[in-house]
Design a protein around this motif. Structure first.
Motif, PDB file in Angstrom:
ATOM      1  N   THR A  41       6.312  47.817  33.673  1.00 21.48           N
ATOM      2  CA  THR A  41       7.056  48.395  32.551  1.00 21.48           C
ATOM      3  C   THR A  41       7.937  47.377  31.839  1.00 21.48           C
ATOM      4  OG1 THR A  41       8.775  49.082  34.108  1.00 21.48           O
ATOM      5  CG2 THR A  41       7.086  50.704  33.550  1.00 21.48           C
ATOM      6  N   ILE A  42       7.859  46.108  32.212  1.00 17.84           N
ATOM      7  CA  ILE A  42       8.708  45.099  31.592  1.00 17.84           C
ATOM      8  C   ILE A  42       8.424  45.028  30.089  1.00 17.84           C
ATOM      9  CG2 ILE A  42       7.058  43.247  32.083  1.00 17.84           C
ATOM     10  CD1 ILE A  42      10.877  42.887  32.227  1.00 17.84           C
ATOM     11  N   GLY A  43       9.472  45.048  29.285  1.00 23.25           N
ATOM     12  CA  GLY A  43       9.319  44.982  27.840  1.00 23.25           C
ATOM     13  C   GLY A  43       8.960  46.288  27.177  1.00 23.25           C
ATOM     14  N   SER A  44       8.750  47.344  27.963  1.00 30.96           N
ATOM     15  CA  SER A  44       8.403  48.651  27.402  1.00 30.96           C
ATOM     16  C   SER A  44       9.665  49.464  27.145  1.00 30.96           C
ATOM     17  CB  SER A  44       7.485  49.420  28.362  1.00 30.96           C
ATOM     18  OG  SER A  44       6.299  48.709  28.605  1.00 30.96           O
ATOM     19  N   ARG A  50      15.322  46.126  41.084  1.00 34.87           N
ATOM     20  CA  ARG A  50      15.410  46.381  39.644  1.00 34.87           C
ATOM     21  C   ARG A  50      16.621  47.256  39.346  1.00 34.87           C
ATOM     22  NH1 ARG A  50      11.967  42.412  38.095  1.00 34.87           N
ATOM     23  NH2 ARG A  50       9.968  42.577  39.197  1.00 34.87           N
ATOM     24  N   ILE A  51      17.212  47.047  38.185  1.00 33.52           N
ATOM     25  CA  ILE A  51      18.331  47.877  37.751  1.00 33.52           C
ATOM     26  C   ILE A  51      17.775  49.130  37.077  1.00 33.52           C
ATOM     27  CG2 ILE A  51      18.592  46.810  35.470  1.00 33.52           C
ATOM     28  CD1 ILE A  51      21.463  47.901  37.833  1.00 33.52           C
ATOM     29  N   VAL A  52      18.460  50.257  37.272  1.00 32.19           N
ATOM     30  CA  VAL A  52      18.005  51.543  36.742  1.00 32.19           C
ATOM     31  C   VAL A  52      19.170  52.230  36.049  1.00 32.19           C
ATOM     32  CG1 VAL A  52      16.887  53.744  37.268  1.00 32.19           C
ATOM     33  CG2 VAL A  52      16.436  51.740  38.717  1.00 32.19           C
ATOM     34  N   GLU A  97      12.797  48.512  34.328  1.00 28.45           N
ATOM     35  CA  GLU A  97      11.834  47.477  33.954  1.00 28.45           C
ATOM     36  C   GLU A  97      11.297  46.814  35.219  1.00 28.45           C
ATOM     37  OE1 GLU A  97      12.327  45.404  29.915  1.00 28.45           O
ATOM     38  OE2 GLU A  97      14.354  45.449  30.748  1.00 28.45           O
ATOM     39  N   ASN A  98       9.986  46.911  35.408  1.00 35.58           N
ATOM     40  CA  ASN A  98       9.345  46.400  36.616  1.00 35.58           C
ATOM     41  C   ASN A  98       8.181  45.496  36.233  1.00 35.58           C
ATOM     42  OD1 ASN A  98       8.988  46.171  39.397  1.00 35.58           O
ATOM     43  ND2 ASN A  98       7.569  47.891  39.496  1.00 35.58           N
ATOM     44  N   ILE A 143       5.144  49.295  43.204  1.00 38.91           N
ATOM     45  CA  ILE A 143       5.337  50.286  42.141  1.00 38.91           C
ATOM     46  C   ILE A 143       6.410  51.262  42.612  1.00 38.91           C
ATOM     47  CG2 ILE A 143       4.266  52.145  40.808  1.00 38.91           C
ATOM     48  CD1 ILE A 143       1.592  50.703  41.150  1.00 38.91           C
ATOM     49  N   TYR A 144       7.401  51.502  41.781  1.00 33.37           N
ATOM     50  CA  TYR A 144       8.487  52.411  42.148  1.00 33.37           C
ATOM     51  C   TYR A 144       8.135  53.833  41.699  1.00 33.37           C
ATOM     52  CZ  TYR A 144      11.374  48.413  43.408  1.00 33.37           C
ATOM     53  OH  TYR A 144      11.864  47.279  44.017  1.00 33.37           O
TER      54      TYR A 144
END
Length: 624
Positions: A71-74, A109-111, A160-161, A170-171
């Motif tokens: 999901t990076i950049g999404s 990852r930060i959420v 962002e993953n 995968i989270y």
């Protein structure tokens, strides 16, 4: 000549390590499964208990479910929220629950989670193992009741993953809300033996663990091990807090448009982000709640050396600007408050083996910070728009910051009168001492600030004057020794805030004092590894989150305190940013929480991924 060559090679090795690895850093775990036998699957954060018994909600609602792969950049993931129809507002309490599972190799990852652009949870993920892990976060979100009672609001989740041939984790995330009706809970959760027994009952749930070939549903026992030690006198009384205030009537987000998450991304001190908002003219109280987290070159801001040290040694690192940071708030360009944040360490930080299965303080539920802005209502209750800005002193890329403006409205009057009468803000005082020779040196920073302001608001409640004083004392010392291979960071943050509310006759209605103390110490020693491009790092970390609060009312004085300390140590063999092997333990984490309802204590010990001890301490035992 031979000696000279050896010396040059040895110096090159030290220089390489100094540039790349002498500072605390961020890592992922690449340890073979054969070396990770019988480790815990469930990860936990040790926190103080909820203020009520959460066992029997009136109703619950699964509001979000998503698998965060590459999901990076999404843009963030969104869905619509509406409260359940079978148990409408009002509610006495609301609990937000974040559950996640992951397996494989992955960074933390930060959420962020927002409801109608209002942030309601800032969390970070645990770093997974090949066999898979799971965890949950429960947070009391009752203060956002005015939002949760509305329908068709946008719920936004940002995570962002990166998923590729190396980072496979995968989270899988579920978010639920638990609602507690007014008649279903008491005002205060009185810690009794019955409550302890209820909380220790096993709650079973199923989690999907994803394998390469198929999805298998595995049942885990979610053992909520509340180790509570209580001292009771001759009778057990429920405590009624007269200051228990209803949640705000309106919450206005001071946040971004949401394309990259609703948080502001702050790059430097001059990068002040702001939002123009209009305050309802019948507002009689205003509190700004601030969320923040630090990343990139500033994730370990408390260990950053001054730029002069980096330039003198021709280092390539961008992690400089010294070790002092202050989050500040402005209204129409006027400084109105500050926050010195607790230095949260994410699960990949310093040594990721420290944080399994017990994560560092605040990693799963990052704290937010409140600033009472009621004395400034006289500046903004004019029916016009005003600019609320947030920045970070001495920051470098990057910080994620946003805020929620909680407003209480006078339902009996369409307009209130207000005036700001006192404003005293001392200039930020920062004193620095530096001493260095080549790669060795010591760098000391001392900073302090004090502000005082007062203002009155005349509403149907009465003519009330709010006096606020806020001050902090900051000390940080960084030492490099042995050609920069040994590093010591020692820091202490102290903050004191006092809020006093008086009637028009000068009688003190409430006086609340909050004292915070955040000590931190990090010792790191780095040596070259046997294999090329590897190094061996030994680290010890101790830090604590301590807060004391007192509330004085005409009927009496109420005290509460929380002390949460954590000591970890170990070593790891590192190649680039991957941990190849190592051993580590959280030698001791002790939490003690006390208030008028009772005493809660918990002490845990974890080593090499296993929780070995979990029980009460003697802190709640009465002295004889």
């Amino acid at each position: 000549m031979y000696v000279t060559v050896v010396f040059l090679l040895f110096s090159f090795s030290f220089s390489h390590l100094t540039i790349s690895s002498h500072l605390p850093d961020h890592y992922s775990k690449s340890i073979p499964t054969s070396l990770r036998q019988n480790i815990s699957n469930e990860y936990i954060e040790i926190t103080k208990p909820l203020s009520f018994n959460p066992r029997n909600p009136t109703c619950s609602l699964l509001i979000f479910q998503h698998d965060f792969a590459n999901t990076i950049g999404s843009p963030p993931t969104t869905t619509l929220y509406s409260p359940p129809s079978d148990c409408p507002a009002p509610w006495a309490h609301i609990i937000l629950e974040f559950r996640a599972t992951c397996k494989g190799e992955q960074y933390d990852r930060i959420v962020g989670i927002w409801l109608d652009s209002v942030e309601i949870l800032r969390t970070s993920t645990a770093e997974p193992t090949e066999s898979g892990i799971f965890w949950k976060v429960r947070k009391d979100v009752t203060r956002y009741s005015s939002l949760f009672s509305k329908s068709n609001l946008t719920l936004t989740v940002m995570l962002e993953n990166v998923v590729n041939e190396i980072y496979t984790g995968i989270y899988h995330v579920n978010v639920s809300v638990f609602y507690y009706g007014v008649t279903d809970v008491t005002n205060q959760f009185v810690l009794t033996e019955l409550t302890v027994n209820e909380l220790n009952q096993h709650e079973k749930f199923a989690i999907d663990i994803y394998t390469e070939k198929e999805n298998k549903k595995v049942s885990f026992e979610d053992e909520e091990k509340f180790s509570i030690d209580i001292y009771k006198g001759k009778e057990n009384k429920k405590v009624s807090f007269e200051d228990e205030e209803k949640p705000a009537d309106l919450i206005i987000p001071i946040s971004s448009n949401g394309d990259d998450g609703c948080w502001f991304r702050i790059q430097n001190e001059t990068d002040v982000h702001s939002k123009e908002i209009e305050i309802p003219v019948n507002t009689y109280k205003a509190v700004l709640e601030i969320y923040m987290s630090f990343h990139g070159n500033d994730e370990f801001w408390y260990s950053n050396p001054p730029n002069s040290y980096i330039e003198m040694n021709n280092l390539t690192t961008s992690r400089g600007n010294g070790a002092f940071r202050e989050v500040f708030v402005m209204i129409d360009g006027v400084f109105v408050g500050f926050v010195l944040p607790f230095p949260v360490i994410f699960t990949g930080g310093i040594n990721p083996l420290f944080w399994e299965p017990v994560v560092s303080i605040g990693a799963f539920d990052l704290p937010s910070y409140d600033l009472d802005l009621s004395p400034f209502l006289g500046l903004v209750l004019d029916g016009k728009s005003h600019i609320f800005g947030i920045g970070v002193t001495e920051s470098i890329p990057f910080w994620l910051v946003d805020a929620n403006l909680h407003l209480w409205l006078d339902s009996a009057s369409p307009i209130v009168m207000a005036k700001s009468v006192v404003y005293r803000s001392s200039a930020l005082s920062v004193k620095q001492k530096s001493k260095s020779k080549n790669l060795d040196g010591s760098f000391e920073i001392k900073a302090e600030r004090k502000i005082e302001y007062s203002g009155w608001v005349s509403s149907s409640i009465g003519n009330l004057t709010t006096h606020i004083s806020q001050e902090f004392n900051f000390k940080n010392l960084i030492k490099f020794k042995k050609y920069g291979q040994f590093k010591e960071v020692e820091q202490m943050i102290r903050v004191k805030t006092e809020v006093k509310v008086e009637s028009d006759t000068g009688d003190v209605l409430t006086q609340k004092t909050m004292k915070s103390k955040y000590p931190l110490r990090v010792l790191t020693s780095t040596q070259p590894g046997v294999e090329n491009d590897t190094y061996l790092q030994t680290t010890n970390v101790s830090h604590a989150f301590n807060e004391e609060s007192s509330l004085a009312l005409p009927s009496g004085k109420f005290l509460s305190s929380v002390s949460n300390s954590q000591v970890s140590g170990g070593w790891m063999l590192v190649q680039d940013h991957s941990v190849l092997s190592g051993t580590a333990s959280t030698n001791n984490q002790t939490l003690v929480y006390k208030d008028e309802a009772g005493c809660y204590s918990r002490n845990v010990f974890a080593s090499d991924g296993k929780l070995l001890e979990d029980g009460p301490t003697l802190a709640c035992t009465p002295s004889l």
